[in-house]
Design a protein around this motif. Structure first.
Motif, PDB file in Angstrom:
ATOM      1  N   TYR A 157     -25.150  -3.151   0.299  1.00 10.87           N
ATOM      2  CA  TYR A 157     -23.755  -2.731   0.102  1.00 10.87           C
ATOM      3  C   TYR A 157     -22.807  -3.606   0.930  1.00 10.87           C
ATOM      4  O   TYR A 157     -23.046  -3.878   2.103  1.00 10.87           O
ATOM      5  CB  TYR A 157     -23.580  -1.254   0.503  1.00 10.87           C
ATOM      6  CG  TYR A 157     -22.128  -0.819   0.416  1.00 10.87           C
ATOM      7  CD1 TYR A 157     -21.569  -0.454  -0.804  1.00 10.87           C
ATOM      8  CD2 TYR A 157     -21.306  -0.825   1.544  1.00 10.87           C
ATOM      9  CE1 TYR A 157     -20.237  -0.094  -0.896  1.00 10.87           C
ATOM     10  CE2 TYR A 157     -19.970  -0.466   1.464  1.00 10.87           C
ATOM     11  CZ  TYR A 157     -19.447  -0.099   0.237  1.00 10.87           C
ATOM     12  OH  TYR A 157     -18.116   0.245   0.149  1.00 10.87           O
ATOM     13  N   THR A 158     -21.744  -4.051   0.283  1.00 10.80           N
ATOM     14  CA  THR A 158     -20.702  -4.836   0.956  1.00 10.80           C
ATOM     15  C   THR A 158     -19.401  -4.079   0.825  1.00 10.80           C
ATOM     16  O   THR A 158     -18.999  -3.717  -0.282  1.00 10.80           O
ATOM     17  CB  THR A 158     -20.551  -6.221   0.267  1.00 10.80           C
ATOM     18  OG1 THR A 158     -21.815  -6.878   0.326  1.00 10.80           O
ATOM     19  CG2 THR A 158     -19.502  -7.078   0.961  1.00 10.80           C
ATOM     20  N   ASN A 159     -18.747  -3.858   1.938  1.00 10.73           N
ATOM     21  CA  ASN A 159     -17.506  -3.095   1.870  1.00 10.73           C
ATOM     22  C   ASN A 159     -16.370  -3.967   1.349  1.00 10.73           C
ATOM     23  O   ASN A 159     -16.012  -4.968   1.973  1.00 10.73           O
ATOM     24  CB  ASN A 159     -17.154  -2.547   3.262  1.00 10.73           C
ATOM     25  CG  ASN A 159     -16.081  -1.483   3.188  1.00 10.73           C
ATOM     26  OD1 ASN A 159     -15.992  -0.752   2.194  1.00 10.73           O
ATOM     27  ND2 ASN A 159     -15.274  -1.370   4.216  1.00 10.73           N
ATOM     28  N   SER A 160     -15.846  -3.596   0.192  1.00  7.48           N
ATOM     29  CA  SER A 160     -14.699  -4.335  -0.356  1.00  7.48           C
ATOM     30  C   SER A 160     -13.702  -3.323  -0.916  1.00  7.48           C
ATOM     31  O   SER A 160     -13.631  -3.115  -2.131  1.00  7.48           O
ATOM     32  CB  SER A 160     -15.148  -5.344  -1.416  1.00  7.48           C
ATOM     33  OG  SER A 160     -16.113  -4.760  -2.255  1.00  7.48           O
ATOM     34  N   PRO A 161     -12.956  -2.687  -0.006  1.00  9.49           N
ATOM     35  CA  PRO A 161     -12.023  -1.648  -0.450  1.00  9.49           C
ATOM     36  C   PRO A 161     -10.861  -2.228  -1.238  1.00  9.49           C
ATOM     37  O   PRO A 161     -10.567  -3.421  -1.137  1.00  9.49           O
ATOM     38  CB  PRO A 161     -11.507  -1.054   0.870  1.00  9.49           C
ATOM     39  CG  PRO A 161     -11.788  -2.066   1.914  1.00  9.49           C
ATOM     40  CD  PRO A 161     -12.916  -2.904   1.439  1.00  9.49           C
ATOM     41  N   VAL A 162     -10.232  -1.361  -2.031  1.00  9.17           N
ATOM     42  CA  VAL A 162      -8.991  -1.776  -2.702  1.00  9.17           C
ATOM     43  C   VAL A 162      -7.889  -0.806  -2.293  1.00  9.17           C
ATOM     44  O   VAL A 162      -8.155   0.318  -1.884  1.00  9.17           O
ATOM     45  CB  VAL A 162      -9.126  -1.806  -4.248  1.00  9.17           C
ATOM     46  CG1 VAL A 162      -9.999  -2.945  -4.704  1.00  9.17           C
ATOM     47  CG2 VAL A 162      -9.642  -0.486  -4.790  1.00  9.17           C
ATOM     48  N   ALA A 163      -6.652  -1.298  -2.378  1.00  8.86           N
ATOM     49  CA  ALA A 163      -5.508  -0.457  -2.026  1.00  8.86           C
ATOM     50  C   ALA A 163      -4.703  -0.187  -3.278  1.00  8.86           C
ATOM     51  O   ALA A 163      -4.488  -1.093  -4.091  1.00  8.86           O
ATOM     52  CB  ALA A 163      -4.645  -1.165  -0.995  1.00  8.86           C
ATOM     53  N   LEU A 164      -4.265   1.073  -3.417  1.00 10.79           N
ATOM     54  CA  LEU A 164      -3.442   1.443  -4.564  1.00 10.79           C
ATOM     55  C   LEU A 164      -2.012   1.692  -4.084  1.00 10.79           C
ATOM     56  O   LEU A 164      -1.780   2.501  -3.176  1.00 10.79           O
ATOM     57  CB  LEU A 164      -4.016   2.709  -5.211  1.00 10.79           C
ATOM     58  CG  LEU A 164      -3.399   3.149  -6.529  1.00 10.79           C
ATOM     59  CD1 LEU A 164      -3.637   2.125  -7.632  1.00 10.79           C
ATOM     60  CD2 LEU A 164      -3.993   4.486  -6.966  1.00 10.79           C
ATOM     61  N   HIS A 165      -1.066   0.959  -4.692  1.00 12.36           N
ATOM     62  CA  HIS A 165       0.341   1.140  -4.321  1.00 12.36           C
ATOM     63  C   HIS A 165       1.179   1.076  -5.589  1.00 12.36           C
ATOM     64  O   HIS A 165       1.138   0.077  -6.304  1.00 12.36           O
ATOM     65  CB  HIS A 165       0.767   0.046  -3.318  1.00 12.36           C
ATOM     66  CG  HIS A 165       2.182   0.200  -2.850  1.00 12.36           C
ATOM     67  ND1 HIS A 165       3.243  -0.401  -3.478  1.00 12.36           N
ATOM     68  CD2 HIS A 165       2.698   0.904  -1.820  1.00 12.36           C
ATOM     69  CE1 HIS A 165       4.348  -0.078  -2.849  1.00 12.36           C
ATOM     70  NE2 HIS A 165       4.060   0.715  -1.849  1.00 12.36           N
ATOM     71  N   GLU A 166       1.930   2.133  -5.838  1.00 10.05           N
ATOM     72  CA  GLU A 166       2.783   2.228  -7.029  1.00 10.05           C
ATOM     73  C   GLU A 166       2.054   1.784  -8.300  1.00 10.05           C
ATOM     74  O   GLU A 166       2.550   0.937  -9.056  1.00 10.05           O
ATOM     75  CB  GLU A 166       4.067   1.434  -6.821  1.00 10.05           C
ATOM     76  CG  GLU A 166       5.013   2.160  -5.871  1.00 10.05           C
ATOM     77  CD  GLU A 166       6.238   1.355  -5.498  1.00 10.05           C
ATOM     78  OE1 GLU A 166       6.454   0.297  -6.095  1.00 10.05           O
ATOM     79  OE2 GLU A 166       6.942   1.795  -4.591  1.00 10.05           O
ATOM     80  N   GLY A 167       0.861   2.331  -8.479  1.00 10.45           N
ATOM     81  CA  GLY A 167       0.099   2.090  -9.700  1.00 10.45           C
ATOM     82  C   GLY A 167      -0.580   0.726  -9.778  1.00 10.45           C
ATOM     83  O   GLY A 167      -1.223   0.415 -10.770  1.00 10.45           O
ATOM     84  N   LYS A 168      -0.426  -0.096  -8.736  1.00  7.97           N
ATOM     85  CA  LYS A 168      -1.069  -1.415  -8.758  1.00  7.97           C
ATOM     86  C   LYS A 168      -2.172  -1.476  -7.714  1.00  7.97           C
ATOM     87  O   LYS A 168      -2.035  -0.930  -6.619  1.00  7.97           O
ATOM     88  CB  LYS A 168      -0.037  -2.498  -8.444  1.00  7.97           C
ATOM     89  CG  LYS A 168       0.850  -2.812  -9.601  1.00  7.97           C
ATOM     90  CD  LYS A 168       1.573  -4.111  -9.331  1.00  7.97           C
ATOM     91  CE  LYS A 168       2.263  -4.608 -10.581  1.00  7.97           C
ATOM     92  NZ  LYS A 168       3.208  -5.660 -10.311  1.00  7.97           N
ATOM     93  N   LEU A 169      -3.241  -2.205  -8.068  1.00 10.11           N
ATOM     94  CA  LEU A 169      -4.365  -2.338  -7.142  1.00 10.11           C
ATOM     95  C   LEU A 169      -4.331  -3.687  -6.439  1.00 10.11           C
ATOM     96  O   LEU A 169      -4.032  -4.713  -7.054  1.00 10.11           O
ATOM     97  CB  LEU A 169      -5.683  -2.215  -7.911  1.00 10.11           C
ATOM     98  CG  LEU A 169      -6.078  -0.802  -8.353  1.00 10.11           C
ATOM     99  CD1 LEU A 169      -7.251  -0.857  -9.307  1.00 10.11           C
ATOM    100  CD2 LEU A 169      -6.417   0.088  -7.159  1.00 10.11           C
TER     101      LEU A 169
END
Ligand code: FAD
Length: 373
Positions: free
Chosen positions: A80-92
């Protein structure tokens, strides 16, 4: 002669690592924990084949080969490799801030264009000496990254406006000019196959453990059981809060089961807008590439800490640092007690760091290095 060589208060990673090494050194240990399980904050609850990280998402990473070999001796790790995403105003947006993020923000395709964009935003700010966290972050990454990906998340995390938070909280903000979404820079990373409990169960194999057992329920009795004490609970509580409480930031978790195979497509999605009350959603099955027909998600809400709530992040401000020094002076006078771990040292430790710290203290205490043998 006491029945045990060591009484170890706390079955988290520090206590379990110490117990393992002490047992190897031929010492007889008793481990107690006031919770109803071992593993401390790494504890996972298996729900229908999915290991739910009960006290928040845990990803193991380290550059230290002996620590990596040590944890792998209890169970193998997955890739497993941690690769988070951020959600802001409907965009990733990809994290950590890297070429993928810059492309998503500005459509830039080369490092030179991205560097120019950040430099241009920093230059337009006119901040010479950052006075608070907001100014500090702006001078490091410019307006867009700060406004979209840092501000809301940080304010939720600390429960205060970024302009009211000290600049020192953010010393640096890693920015990568490569297309690399791997959150950590460490050489080794993964999740233990079968969950974290396998590690602490392995460490504590052959050692007597008593759960639902609070050291403070009968301190004199427990002290009488062993020659020496290893204490991994809160240091202020050990001294009956005589200089005041050491303060923490807490978290509240909301777990939910969904009858879908895949809820968000990633283990970690950060919510960086201020109006969304939680900071992230964890989808636990993705840590172990689960294929179950259902899924379990957890919303993570930062929370004010009061006595009785779980203590998560130490608030290392001036007042707490002053109190901690007073407690440390008392602790230094103890001849029969060894203090270790995140609560007794009132500091944030990653898992590999707390294991490393237990290695060092065990070697000093036991007089022999038993990690590799
Ligand atoms: P703990 O795990 O807290 O263990 C201490 C134990 O002592 C507890 O079980 C407690 O019940 C027991 N205890 C306390 N007082 C008493 C008493 N009076 N009597 C009996 N028992 C007592 N690290 C990483 O490397 N990667 C991550 O992704 C990561 N994610 C994290 C996410 C969150 C939300 C948090 C808060 C931490 C995270 N960490 C992560 C850090 C990791 O949780 C710690 O490094 C580790 O759990 C510390 O172990 P410990 O033994 O010091 O403390």
């Amino acid at each position: 002669m006491a029945e045990f060589d060591y009484l170890i208060v706390g079955a988290g990673l520090f206590g379990a690592t110490f117990a393992h090494l002490a047992r190897k050194a031929g010492k007889k240990c008793l481990v107690i924990d006031r919770r109803n399980h071992i593993g401390g904050n790494t504890f996972c609850e298996n729900q229908g084949g999915i290991n739910v990280h009960v006290y928040g998402a845990h990803i193991f990473h380290t550059n230290d080969k002996p620590i990596w070999d040590f944890v792998n001796s209890f169970t193998e790790f997955n890739r497993y490799t941690n690769s988070p995403v951020a959600l802001h105003e409907g965009k990733l947006y990809n994290l950590p801030f890297n070429m993928n993020t810059f492309y998503q923000l500005w459509g830039v395709t080369t490092p030179e264009q991205a560097q120019a964009k950040i430099a241009e935003q920093i230059a337009s700010l006119n901040i010479t000496e950052p006075q608070n966290l907001e100014e500090q972050a702006l001078t490091l990454v410019g307006t867009d990254i700060y406004e979209k990906l840092i501000k809301g998340y940080t304010e939720k995390q600390w429960g205060r406006k970024a302009t009211e938070l000290p600049a020192f909280i953010i010393k640096r903000l890693p920015v990568r000019f490569t297309f690399d979404n791997n959150y950590f820079n460490d050489k080794y990373q993964g999740i233990p196959i079968g969950g974290y409990n396998k590690i602490t169960e392995g460490m504590l194999e052959g050692t007597e453990v008593r759960l639902d057992t609070d050291y403070f329920s009968d301190r004199a009795y427990f002290d009488g059981l062993a020659d020496r004490v290893v204490f991994t609970g809160p240091l202020d509580e050990f001294y009956n809060f005589q200089f005041g409480e050491l303060e923490y930031r807490s978290l509240r978790f909301e777990h939910e089961t969904h009858e879908v195979e895949n809820y968000q497509g990633n283990a970690v999605v950060n919510y960086t807008e201020a109006h969304v009350p939680f900071t992230r959603i964890i989808e636990h099955k993705h840590f172990e590439f689960g294929k179950q027909p259902h899924t379990i998600i957890t919303r993570e809400y930062p929370d004010t800490w009061t006595k009785g709530k779980e203590a998560y992040y130490p608030i290392n401000d001036e007042e707490n640092t002053r109190r901690m020094k007073q407690y440390q002076e008392l602790a230094a006078q103890e001849t029969n007690v060894l203090f270790g771990g995140r609560l007794a040292e009132y500091r944030y430790y990653d898992m590999h760091q707390v294991i490393g710290s237990a290695f060092v203290k065990a070697k000093q205490e036991l007089g022999v290095d038993l990690v590799q043998s």
